[in-house]
Motif scaffolding. Sequence first.
Motif, PDB file in Angstrom:
ATOM      1  N   ARG A   1       0.844  -1.204   0.000  1.00 55.31           N
ATOM      2  CA  ARG A   1       0.000   0.000   0.000  1.00 55.31           C
ATOM      3  C   ARG A   1       0.876   1.250   0.000  1.00 55.31           C
ATOM      4  O   ARG A   1       2.026   1.219   0.440  1.00 55.31           O
ATOM      5  N   MET A   2       0.284   2.348  -0.452  1.00 55.74           N
ATOM      6  CA  MET A   2       0.996   3.625  -0.444  1.00 55.74           C
ATOM      7  C   MET A   2       0.922   4.230   0.961  1.00 55.74           C
ATOM      8  O   MET A   2      -0.145   4.274   1.559  1.00 55.74           O
ATOM      9  N   ARG A   3       2.073   4.668   1.479  1.00 52.44           N
ATOM     10  CA  ARG A   3       2.124   5.246   2.816  1.00 52.44           C
ATOM     11  C   ARG A   3       1.534   6.655   2.818  1.00 52.44           C
ATOM     12  O   ARG A   3       1.478   7.318   1.786  1.00 52.44           O
ATOM     13  N   GLY A   4       1.168   7.106   4.009  1.00 49.31           N
ATOM     14  CA  GLY A   4       0.609   8.446   4.142  1.00 49.31           C
ATOM     15  C   GLY A   4       1.616   9.523   3.777  1.00 49.31           C
ATOM     16  O   GLY A   4       1.270  10.549   3.163  1.00 49.31           O
ATOM     17  N   SER A   5       2.892   9.281   4.117  1.00 48.28           N
ATOM     18  CA  SER A   5       3.922  10.271   3.791  1.00 48.28           C
ATOM     19  C   SER A   5       4.104  10.389   2.276  1.00 48.28           C
ATOM     20  O   SER A   5       4.332  11.484   1.747  1.00 48.28           O
ATOM     21  N   GLU A   6       3.966   9.248   1.584  1.00 45.22           N
ATOM     22  CA  GLU A   6       4.082   9.275   0.120  1.00 45.22           C
ATOM     23  C   GLU A   6       2.908  10.038  -0.496  1.00 45.22           C
ATOM     24  O   GLU A   6       3.082  10.788  -1.462  1.00 45.22           O
ATOM     25  N   LYS A   7       1.701   9.861   0.086  1.00 47.58           N
ATOM     26  CA  LYS A   7       0.537  10.608  -0.413  1.00 47.58           C
ATOM     27  C   LYS A   7       0.726  12.108  -0.212  1.00 47.58           C
ATOM     28  O   LYS A   7       0.427  12.913  -1.103  1.00 47.58           O
ATOM     29  N   ARG A   8       1.242  12.480   0.989  1.00 49.10           N
ATOM     30  CA  ARG A   8       1.495  13.893   1.252  1.00 49.10           C
ATOM     31  C   ARG A   8       2.519  14.472   0.280  1.00 49.10           C
ATOM     32  O   ARG A   8       2.377  15.601  -0.201  1.00 49.10           O
ATOM     33  N   LYS A   9       3.558  13.700  -0.005  1.00 47.26           N
ATOM     34  CA  LYS A   9       4.599  14.182  -0.916  1.00 47.26           C
ATOM     35  C   LYS A   9       4.026  14.413  -2.315  1.00 47.26           C
ATOM     36  O   LYS A   9       4.316  15.418  -2.967  1.00 47.26           O
ATOM     37  N   LEU A  10       3.178  13.456  -2.773  1.00 48.54           N
ATOM     38  CA  LEU A  10       2.547  13.618  -4.086  1.00 48.54           C
ATOM     39  C   LEU A  10       1.624  14.830  -4.097  1.00 48.54           C
ATOM     40  O   LEU A  10       1.524  15.542  -5.099  1.00 48.54           O
ATOM     41  N   ALA A  11       0.922  15.077  -2.973  1.00 47.90           N
ATOM     42  CA  ALA A  11       0.034  16.246  -2.887  1.00 47.90           C
ATOM     43  C   ALA A  11       0.851  17.539  -2.924  1.00 47.90           C
ATOM     44  O   ALA A  11       0.442  18.527  -3.542  1.00 47.90           O
ATOM     45  N   LEU A  12       2.025  17.536  -2.269  1.00 47.53           N
ATOM     46  CA  LEU A  12       2.895  18.721  -2.296  1.00 47.53           C
ATOM     47  C   LEU A  12       3.434  19.000  -3.698  1.00 47.53           C
ATOM     48  O   LEU A  12       3.650  20.144  -4.078  1.00 47.53           O
ATOM     49  N   GLU A  13       3.637  17.930  -4.439  1.00 48.88           N
ATOM     50  CA  GLU A  13       4.127  18.092  -5.816  1.00 48.88           C
ATOM     51  C   GLU A  13       3.046  18.619  -6.746  1.00 48.88           C
ATOM     52  O   GLU A  13       3.334  18.953  -7.892  1.00 48.88           O
ATOM     53  N   GLY A  14       1.803  18.670  -6.279  1.00 51.26           N
ATOM     54  CA  GLY A  14       0.732  19.259  -7.078  1.00 51.26           C
ATOM     55  C   GLY A  14      -0.192  18.253  -7.720  1.00 51.26           C
ATOM     56  O   GLY A  14      -0.988  18.609  -8.595  1.00 51.26           O
ATOM     57  N   MET A  15      -0.156  16.999  -7.298  1.00 50.65           N
ATOM     58  CA  MET A  15      -1.033  15.982  -7.883  1.00 50.65           C
ATOM     59  C   MET A  15      -2.407  16.052  -7.222  1.00 50.65           C
ATOM     60  O   MET A  15      -2.511  16.270  -6.010  1.00 50.65           O
ATOM     61  N   ALA A  16      -3.434  15.876  -8.014  1.00 56.33           N
ATOM     62  CA  ALA A  16      -4.803  15.950  -7.503  1.00 56.33           C
ATOM     63  C   ALA A  16      -5.109  14.742  -6.615  1.00 56.33           C
ATOM     64  O   ALA A  16      -4.518  13.673  -6.769  1.00 56.33           O
ATOM     65  N   GLN A  17      -6.072  14.918  -5.670  1.00 54.75           N
ATOM     66  CA  GLN A  17      -6.430  13.857  -4.732  1.00 54.75           C
ATOM     67  C   GLN A  17      -7.027  12.650  -5.460  1.00 54.75           C
ATOM     68  O   GLN A  17      -6.782  11.505  -5.087  1.00 54.75           O
ATOM     69  N   GLU A  18      -7.830  12.922  -6.522  1.00 54.00           N
ATOM     70  CA  GLU A  18      -8.417  11.813  -7.298  1.00 54.00           C
ATOM     71  C   GLU A  18      -7.338  10.979  -7.977  1.00 54.00           C
ATOM     72  O   GLU A  18      -7.422   9.749  -8.044  1.00 54.00           O
ATOM     73  N   GLU A  19      -6.302  11.646  -8.472  1.00 53.28           N
ATOM     74  CA  GLU A  19      -5.194  10.948  -9.136  1.00 53.28           C
ATOM     75  C   GLU A  19      -4.433  10.073  -8.145  1.00 53.28           C
ATOM     76  O   GLU A  19      -4.042   8.941  -8.461  1.00 53.28           O
ATOM     77  N   ILE A  20      -4.232  10.590  -6.931  1.00 57.98           N
ATOM     78  CA  ILE A  20      -3.537   9.817  -5.896  1.00 57.98           C
ATOM     79  C   ILE A  20      -4.356   8.586  -5.525  1.00 57.98           C
ATOM     80  O   ILE A  20      -3.819   7.484  -5.374  1.00 57.98           O
ATOM     81  N   GLN A  21      -5.687   8.739  -5.408  1.00 64.30           N
ATOM     82  CA  GLN A  21      -6.546   7.596  -5.087  1.00 64.30           C
ATOM     83  C   GLN A  21      -6.532   6.559  -6.205  1.00 64.30           C
ATOM     84  O   GLN A  21      -6.540   5.357  -5.953  1.00 64.30           O
ATOM     85  N   ARG A  22      -6.511   7.045  -7.461  1.00 64.83           N
ATOM     86  CA  ARG A  22      -6.450   6.109  -8.594  1.00 64.83           C
ATOM     87  C   ARG A  22      -5.148   5.311  -8.577  1.00 64.83           C
ATOM     88  O   ARG A  22      -5.144   4.097  -8.796  1.00 64.83           O
ATOM     89  N   LEU A  23      -4.023   5.987  -8.286  1.00 67.70           N
ATOM     90  CA  LEU A  23      -2.732   5.295  -8.194  1.00 67.70           C
ATOM     91  C   LEU A  23      -2.741   4.267  -7.072  1.00 67.70           C
ATOM     92  O   LEU A  23      -2.192   3.169  -7.213  1.00 67.70           O
ATOM     93  N   GLU A  24      -3.395   4.617  -5.960  1.00 67.63           N
ATOM     94  CA  GLU A  24      -3.447   3.679  -4.837  1.00 67.63           C
ATOM     95  C   GLU A  24      -4.291   2.453  -5.180  1.00 67.63           C
ATOM     96  O   GLU A  24      -3.956   1.331  -4.814  1.00 67.63           O
TER      97      GLU A  24
END
Length: 199
Positions: free
Chosen positions: A136-159
């Motif tokens: 699974r994707m860690r919470g810190s990795e999700k935060r890092k992707l969000a800081l890089e400017g990735m949308a929340q829907e995109e992060i959920q799709r990757l997960e």
Amino acid sequence: MRIETCYFCSRPAYPSKGITFVRNDGKQFRFCRSKCHKNFKMKRNPRKLQWTKAFRKAAGKEMTVDSTLQFAARRNIPTRYNRDLTQKVLKAMERISEIRQKRERVFYKKRMAGRRARELADARKLVQTHSHLLPRMRGSEKRKLALEGMAQEEIQRLEQEHVLPVETKKVFGKEKLRQRVRTDGAVDVVPGDMDIDSE
């Protein structure tokens, strides 16, 4: 020189090699090695052991019905020596072995046709039934992707697709942090996977 076949595994048993067992009724059993002899004494069925020719034939992994296989059958009819006949026989033996190899290759190709598709189907089924074991994707990795400017829907799709970041430089339990000291004396905290450029 007569090359016998092993009674158990059907491999060639060369002269002065292997073990010969003679039963009380006079029947001879030739074994190529002690492994076959031990399995014979344990009364195992060769058709149930995957390393024997009998298993391969019973499981449809080797040719069983072919005209080239009949030439290997032993004939107990003695023939008078004739030089021309011997030369013909030797040429015929080479040709028969070529034909048999060619037919075995064709048989193997037919048998293995569609194997890749079956393997992929099995792998997909395994992923579907055991998806809870995938990383699974860690919470810190999700935060890092969000800081890089990735949308929340995109992060959920990757997960959901179980796509993890390519390179993770995280320590278990905590995110590795680096400190950057600026020329004016202030200290910046930088995530561990970002480059530190000199100011």
